[in-house]
Enzyme design. Structure first.
Site, PDB file in Angstrom:
ATOM      1  CB  CYS A 204      -8.463  11.338  25.317  1.00 10.22           C
ATOM      2  SG  CYS A 204      -9.230  10.698  26.933  1.00 10.22           S
TER       3      CYS A 204
ATOM      4  CE  LYS B 207      -4.940  12.237  29.846  1.00  8.71           C
ATOM      5  NZ  LYS B 207      -4.210  10.971  29.778  1.00  8.71           N
TER       6      LYS B 207
ATOM      7  CE1 TYR C 105       0.448   2.654 -16.396  1.00 10.38           C
ATOM      8  CE2 TYR C 105       1.948   4.268 -16.635  1.00 10.38           C
ATOM      9  CZ  TYR C 105       1.519   3.517 -16.113  1.00 10.38           C
ATOM     10  OH  TYR C 105       2.735   2.204 -16.292  1.00 10.38           O
ATOM     11  CB  VAL C 106      -5.428   9.299 -17.143  1.00 14.10           C
ATOM     12  CG1 VAL C 106      -6.816   9.741 -17.006  1.00 14.10           C
ATOM     13  CG2 VAL C 106      -4.856   9.228 -15.562  1.00 14.10           C
TER      14      VAL C 106
ATOM     15  CE  LYS D   3     -17.800  13.836  22.571  1.00 15.94           C
ATOM     16  NZ  LYS D   3     -17.411  12.696  21.932  1.00 15.94           N
TER      17      LYS D   3
ATOM     18  CG  ASN E 297       5.503   3.550   6.643  1.00 11.94           C
ATOM     19  OD1 ASN E 297       4.808   2.438   5.879  1.00 11.94           O
ATOM     20  ND2 ASN E 297       5.658   4.022   5.341  1.00 11.94           N
TER      21      ASN E 297
END
Length: 419
Positions: free
Chosen positions: A268, A271, A10-11, A326, A225
């Site tokens: 955040c 947890k 393909y390539v 942070k 998914n």
């Protein structure tokens, strides 16, 4: 430019068709006679939109030919592009049989034609280190002075099946890997006119690129998914959730959170990930990738400790620059830097902590609770003057802010910029 394409999958087929359409003189080489016959008949041996038309036009103009053997015509090319397959081996690694064989044949051809001067660009996906540890040694085993006859380049492709022609002429990026990380004049000439960011790097950085890209594409698919499965189990419209998610190009579909560096933490992410995992477990979502996030984050904390302290003598003076999770924050809740501090103390290092935004007397609520659970933080915090007046064996910069201070250290590690 006269170009040989070794390997007509393909390539290789796409490259041959597209390059010939640009006016280059292209020779395709593949041991499969059926593929070669198709090209000589002006047909495409693969089903890919636009490729057959380009091959037919190239055959009509005489700019494309093909052969089953690596003939002397290949030695007369300015550029050779290697596109042979690297299929999966039994153990999951790439089989390098075709790469090794085509490299040996190419070296033999160059030895038989001493006046040859080639740029050889490998496009096959190969394990990092293959250029230096496999391909170059094969060439050197046949040629006495490889560098005088061959410029060796790793030049990964970013083509998608069913849109390969479009991707060839409008790539998302161009990556050129060379021994010294400098540009290749031949590859630059080949890419003249293409509108894409260009990266000149050393071999290993270029070799790993396709693995990173393709694995991330897989991660995105699996994540989407898993969320979709969970939505179905909870009676939620997954398509509406998808619309909301992808509309956020500031944080979600963006470069944010993708730089290798510190572990995630704060009030955040940990947890909410744990709670999402619980929701999945109780609703039958089977979200295996999401379930692995916390464990992987914990492993990364251990990695950062080992990474920062390698070759450091026990008892050394260490400064941890930044303890909150942070910068410009005093939030200590689930800060990975608190865990790093614990590891440093346990390992016997003389630890001090400097964070200009953390003042114990101003902490309250859950942040104060962190101090209760980790009293060493209060005891080890130093002010700016102490941080700048002390000679440190190691400074671990968790922020990338050490340039704001006059801190002296034998070694500085910025854990947000792994190198």
């Amino acid at each position: 430019m006269k170009i040989a394409i070794l390997g007509l999958g393909y390539v290789g087929i796409t490259a041959a068709a597209c390059l010939a359409s640009q006016g280059h003189e292209v020779i395709g080489v593949d041991p499969n006679q059926t593929k070669v016959n198709a090209i000589l008949d002006g047909r495409s041996p693969i089903s890919e939109p636009g490729v057959e038309d380009l091959i037919a036009q190239a055959q009509a103009s005489g700019s494309l030919t093909a052969t089953t053997a690596m003939t002397r015509d290949v030695a007369s090319c300015e550029l050779v592009i290697v596109c042979v397959g690297t299929p999966s081996a039994v153990d999951g690694s790439h089989s390098m049989t075709h790469i090794a064989e085509v490299s040996r044949q190419l070296a033999e051809l160059v030895r038989a034609n001493p006046a040859t001067r080639l740029t050889v660009a490998y496009r096959s996906t190969i394990r990092p280190g293959s250029m230096e540890e496999l391909i170059q040694p094969i060439l050197e085993s046949v040629l006495s002075d490889v560098k005088s006859q061959i410029e060796l380049v790793y030049y990964p492709e970013f083509l998608r099946e069913s849109s390969a022609v479009k991707d060839f002429f409008a790539p998302p990026k161009i990556v050129v890997g060379t021994a010294d990380g400098q540009a290749s004049a031949v590859i630059d000439e080949l890419n003249k006119g293409l509108d894409a960011p260009v990266f000149y790097v050393k071999y290993r950085e270029s070799e790993i690129t396709k693995f990173v890209d393709n694995t991330f594409h897989a991660v995105k698919t699996v994540f989407a998914n898993e969320v979709g499965r969970l939505c179905v189990q909870l009676g939620i419209d997954a398509s509406e959730v998808h619309k909301i998610f992808v509309s956020d190009t500031k944080l979600n579909i963006s470069a944010n959170y993708l730089r290798p560096g510190g572990a995630f933490g704060g009030s955040c992410l940990p947890k909410d990930v744990r709670a999402f995992q619980h929701i999945s477990r109780t609703s039958g979502g089977n979200t295996f990738m999401i379930d692995s996030l916390i464990a992987s984050n914990e492993a990364h904390k251990s990695f950062l400790f080992e990474y920062a302290t390698r070759n450091l003598e026990h008892g050394s003076r260490v400064l941890l620059l930044g303890i909150a999770f942070k910068d410009q924050s005093d939030d200590l809740r689930e800060s990975p830097n608190v865990d790093l501090a614990r590891m440093l103390i346990t390992a016997g290092y003389q630890l001090s902590i400097f964070d200009p935004h953390v003042e114990p007397q101003n902490l309250m609520g859950q942040n104060l609770g962190v101090l209760s659970n980790s009293p060493f933080i209060r005891q080890l915090l130093v002010d700016r003057k102490s941080a700048e007046d002390t000679e440190w064996s190691l400074v671990i910069d968790t922020r990338g802010t050490i340039g704001n201070y006059s801190i002296t250290a034998a070694r500085i590690v910025d854990i947000n910029r792994l190198a």
